[in-house]
Write a protein that holds these residues in place. Structure first.
Motif, short mmCIF file in Angstrom:
data_model
loop_
_atom_site.label_atom_id
_atom_site.label_comp_id
_atom_site.label_asym_id
_atom_site.label_seq_id
_atom_site.Cartn_x
_atom_site.Cartn_y
_atom_site.Cartn_z
N ARG A 86 -4.50 7.44 1.27
CA ARG A 86 -3.57 8.15 2.15
C ARG A 86 -4.03 8.07 3.61
NH1 ARG A 86 -4.13 11.94 -2.09
NH2 ARG A 86 -2.30 12.00 -3.49
N LYS A 87 -5.38 8.33 3.84
CA LYS A 87 -5.90 8.29 5.20
C LYS A 87 -5.79 6.90 5.80
CE LYS A 87 -9.18 12.10 4.60
NZ LYS A 87 -10.62 12.47 4.57
N LEU A 118 0.86 4.06 -2.80
CA LEU A 118 0.67 5.47 -2.46
C LEU A 118 1.72 6.34 -3.13
CD1 LEU A 118 -1.02 7.38 -0.69
CD2 LEU A 118 0.61 7.02 1.14
N GLU A 119 2.99 5.85 -3.20
CA GLU A 119 4.06 6.61 -3.83
C GLU A 119 3.87 6.69 -5.34
OE1 GLU A 119 6.31 8.32 -2.32
OE2 GLU A 119 5.68 7.66 -0.33
N GLU A 167 6.81 11.25 8.31
CA GLU A 167 6.09 11.66 7.11
C GLU A 167 6.86 11.32 5.85
OE1 GLU A 167 3.14 12.89 6.92
OE2 GLU A 167 2.77 13.03 9.07
N GLN A 194 -2.22 6.20 6.59
CA GLN A 194 -1.78 7.03 7.71
C GLN A 194 -2.31 6.47 9.02
OE1 GLN A 194 0.38 9.45 7.71
NE2 GLN A 194 0.14 9.89 9.91
N GLN A 227 0.83 -1.21 0.00
CA GLN A 227 0.00 0.00 0.00
C GLN A 227 0.86 1.26 0.00
OE1 GLN A 227 -2.42 -0.67 3.44
NE2 GLN A 227 -3.91 -1.95 2.35
N SER A 264 8.81 9.30 3.11
CA SER A 264 8.56 7.96 2.58
C SER A 264 9.66 6.98 2.95
CB SER A 264 8.39 8.04 1.06
OG SER A 264 8.22 6.75 0.54
N ALA A 280 -7.48 8.42 -3.92
CA ALA A 280 -6.12 8.68 -3.46
C ALA A 280 -6.14 9.18 -2.01
CB ALA A 280 -5.43 9.70 -4.37
N ASP A 281 -7.09 10.09 -1.68
CA ASP A 281 -7.20 10.59 -0.31
C ASP A 281 -7.55 9.46 0.66
OD1 ASP A 281 -6.59 13.12 -1.12
OD2 ASP A 281 -8.69 13.80 -1.28
#
Length: 716
Positions: free
Chosen positions: A433-434, A294-295, A448, A437, A290, A450, A429-430
């Motif tokens: 990310r959430k 994300l990257e 934060e 996170q 994941q 990578s 994408a958000d």
């Protein structure tokens, strides 16, 4: 003891105080039904024993509803052979139910239990040693002294033959033996109940012993070898490591009974933590792809620019739609104008045709002179004219505008699709990310950058795997310790089961001995009961044999039946119970019947019952009272049997004080003649009860004098 007087107040049919002179050899009580004859007789019974068995009446139930004082009171005066007077006073309050008794003797006044004890000593000493002496006295009185008309047939048809045997045994002096027999039977029944309960307890103990032995065999089969003791150091170290890993728990002694339960609980907690650690490792490993995903996300698109372009295109589309509307309005106006011109040309042509039909030298309208040739030519030209040229209504421009609108709408739709696609991609994408996170925060990764995140993730996976491996190792060690503990506990339980089995075997042996002893006592009690039963039966049978000739003599004098002229008592013991019945026989035909109502009429059965009652009265050596109370025998006998009874009473009035009631005045007169005194030393009185009212009847007493002429000669 002889009755010499009675005073009743508030008792049944006598609401007010009423005194009766009963000092006579024969008392004849006469009065219509309901005037209080039975109440007078019941007053004598109640004064002596405080109860009326046939009414189940004790205490407040005998108080008259019209008694002003709310109390029932009976004063009975008795006289013994020496001429001494004894006065029994019994009273009862309707509201409280409180009963009182007093006995006035030549020696003084007694009250309460001492009065009742002295009274029993005077009239029926046998009852003093009984458990219910007053009930025993009432039974004897109603069996041998007081003949009650509504229970007369109980002498022939009692509710139970055993009840009759018990009453007769009381009458003939075997009451205490029968009572002791009954008490022993009840005690033996209770003894047997307890013995049976102990046998049941013994069976339960045997069942418990069987379960204990089965448990011992199970433990022996499961752990055949001697258990290796648990190493205390390993045990303590294992619990210390558990506490170091955050698993709380107090380490019991390895040999403690709850050690197995404690270690099982700890192993279950280790199992839960290991599973949680493995799940955490899986979650960390899922974060690696994941994080890569994300990257690899593309940069955000310019949604604002797309929205601005969409707004501009929308404005252009609105302008085009206005142009389309204007063009559509213009073409509509052109079509209206063309229609009006066409209508005008058509109207002129029609008018020209009409004018041609009516054309002359003068105008058909204004009558002026006209040039007919020119006018005809002009009108013909109008009819043949194609009309004025119409305005152009071509739709080429409108089609071009509609094509431009469709193109703009298509362009706007594609742009909106691009905007929604870009928004969906940004939302996904958000969310990614959430989610990533949150997982990082959950696992304590706060960086934060990578590269730092990736390194911390690898460290977390390694640390979690190490923790899970350690938990798994501790779990294996705990299972080994739990097995050793269970073996040790099993050995301890096996030792305890052996001790318990020995205790239960000893207890079973003790209970067997106790039960055997109780059974022997029960058998001895049964032999005593049987001996008492035989003794009571022998006494009753012997006394009945002595009474039988007297019964036969009385029965023969009344002579109720032409065939069944012989009567006997049948006493027997069946299933441990004494039974007594009456047998009538036809000696000529050698027939007998143990249930007289089957072969005799109601009046004949009543005559037989009266005979039995009289035989009991005359057959008792010392009855409670030297009296014979007969309550209206006329109602239960026919005339023939009644005459025999009167003759019998006449012959026996010298032996017993007679008190006979009747509702029939003729029978009362007959009794007065037959029972009149033979000389001046005797006394016969008649008590008349007249006109009962709420306070009671009127009472008139008169004395019957002796016949001055003892012998008369009848004329031939």
């Amino acid at each position: 003891m002889k009755i010499v007087g009675l005073e009743l107040s508030g008792f049944r049919g006598f609401a007010k105080t009423q005194a009766f002179d009963l000092n006579a050899d024969a008392i004849i009580v006469v009065g219509a039904n309901g005037n209080g004859k039975t109440s007078l007789f019941d007053g004598i019974l109640w004064a002596l024993c405080g109860r009326i068995p046939r009414l189940a009446a004790e205490g407040a139930s005998v108080v008259s509803l019209y008694a002003e004082s709310g109390q029932a009171r009976a004063l009975l005066t008795l006289c013994d052979a020496a001429g001494r007077l004894f006065k029994v006073t019994r009273s009862c309050d309707r509201e409280t139910g409180e009963a009182r008794v007093a006995l006035e003797t030549p020696e003084g006044l007694l009250s309460g239990p001492s009065a009742e004890g002295r009274l029993l000593q005077l009239v029926w000493p046998e009852a003093q040693t009984g458990t219910e002496p007053l009930a025993a006295l009432a039974s004897v009185l109603t069996r041998s002294v007081y003949l009650q008309q509504d229970v007369l047939r109980h002498f022939i048809e009692p509710a139970d033959d055993h009840d009759r045997f018990t009453s007769v045994s009381e009458l003939f002096g075997a009451g205490r033996v029968t009572e002791l027999q009954g008490a022993l039977e009840r005690a033996k029944k209770a003894w047997s109940t307890v013995t049976n309960q102990r046998v049941s307890d013994l069976e339960e103990t045997r069942l418990v012993l069987a379960n204990v032995l089965a448990r011992a065999r199970e433990l022996t089969a499961r752990y055949p070898s001697v258990a290796t003791p648990v190493n205390p150091a390993e045990w303590s170290k294992w619990w210390t490591e558990l506490n170091a890993l955050g698993i709380t728990g107090t380490a019991p002694e390895p040999v403690a009974r709850d050690a197995g339960r404690a270690i099982d609980t700890a192993i279950k907690e280790i199992e839960m933590k290991r599973v949680a650690s493995e799940r955490s490792g899986q979650s960390l490993r899922l974060l690696q792809p994941q994080l890569v995903q994300l990257e690899a996300l593309p940069p955000r698109g310019d949604v604002a620019e797309l929205r601005a372009r969409s707004v501009a295109l929308t404005n252009e589309l609105s302008t085009l739609r206005q142009s389309v509307t204007q063009e559509q309005d213009r073409q509509a106006e052109m079509r209206r104008m063309q229609a009006e011109l066409k209508q005008k040309d058509e109207q002129l042509r029609v008018l020209a045709l009409l004018a041609l039909e009516h054309l002359g030298d003068h105008c058909p309208v204004c009558a002026q002179s006209i040039d007919r040739a020119k006018t005809h030519q002009r009108l013909t030209a109008i009819t043949q004219k194609g009309g004025e040229p119409l305005p152009d209504s071509s739709s080429t421009k409108l089609n071009e505008l509609l094509a431009l609108v469709a193109a703009k709408e298509k362009e706007i739709g594609g742009l909106e699709l691009s905007i929604r696609t870009e928004q969906q991609r940004e939302m996904e994408a958000d969310m990614l990310r959430k989610f990533v996170q949150a997982r990082f925060v959950e696992h304590g990764i706060s960086a934060e950058e990578s590269s730092v995140r990736a390194r911390q993730l690898e460290e977390g996976i390694s640390k979690n795997d190490s923790h899970a491996a350690r938990l798994k190792e501790l779990q294996h060690q705990g299972e080994a310790l739990a097995l050793a503990v269970s073996q040790s506990v099993a050995q301890l339980a096996l030792s305890e089961t052996k001790v318990e089995s020995e205790r239960l075997q000893k207890l079973i042996q003790e209970r067997q001995q106790a039960i055997a002893s109780r059974n022997a006592s029960g058998e001895m009690a049964q032999r005593v009961i049987e001996g008492l039963r035989e003794a009571a039966s022998a006494v009753v049978e012997q006394r009945l044999q002595q009474v039988e000739p007297l019964l036969q003599n009385i029965y023969s004098r009344i002579d109720p039946h032409p065939a069944f002229e012989t009567v006997k008592f049948l006493s027997r013991v069946t299933k441990g119970r004494g039974l007594l019945s009456t047998v009538v026989q036809d000696s000529q035909e050698d027939l007998s019947c143990q249930h007289p109502p089957l072969v005799m009429s109601s009046s004949q059965v009543n005559a037989l019952a009266v005979s039995i009652f009289l035989s009991f009265n005359f057959g008792v050596t010392q009855p409670p009272l030297a009296s014979l109370l007969l309550d209206d025998p006329l109602q239960c006998l026919d005339d023939v049997n009644l005459l025999g009874l009167v003759d019998l009473l006449r012959r026996t009035k010298d032996r017993r004080q007679l008190c006979v009631s009747t509702h029939d005045q003729r029978f009362a007169n007959l009794l007065a003649r037959k029972l009149r005194p033979a000389d001046t030393t005797g006394r016969t009185i008649v008590i008349e009860l007249v006109g009962w009212q709420r306070e009671g009847p009127e009472v008139h007493t008169r004395e019957i004098l002796s016949d001055p002429v003892p012998l008369r000669l009848a004329a031939s």
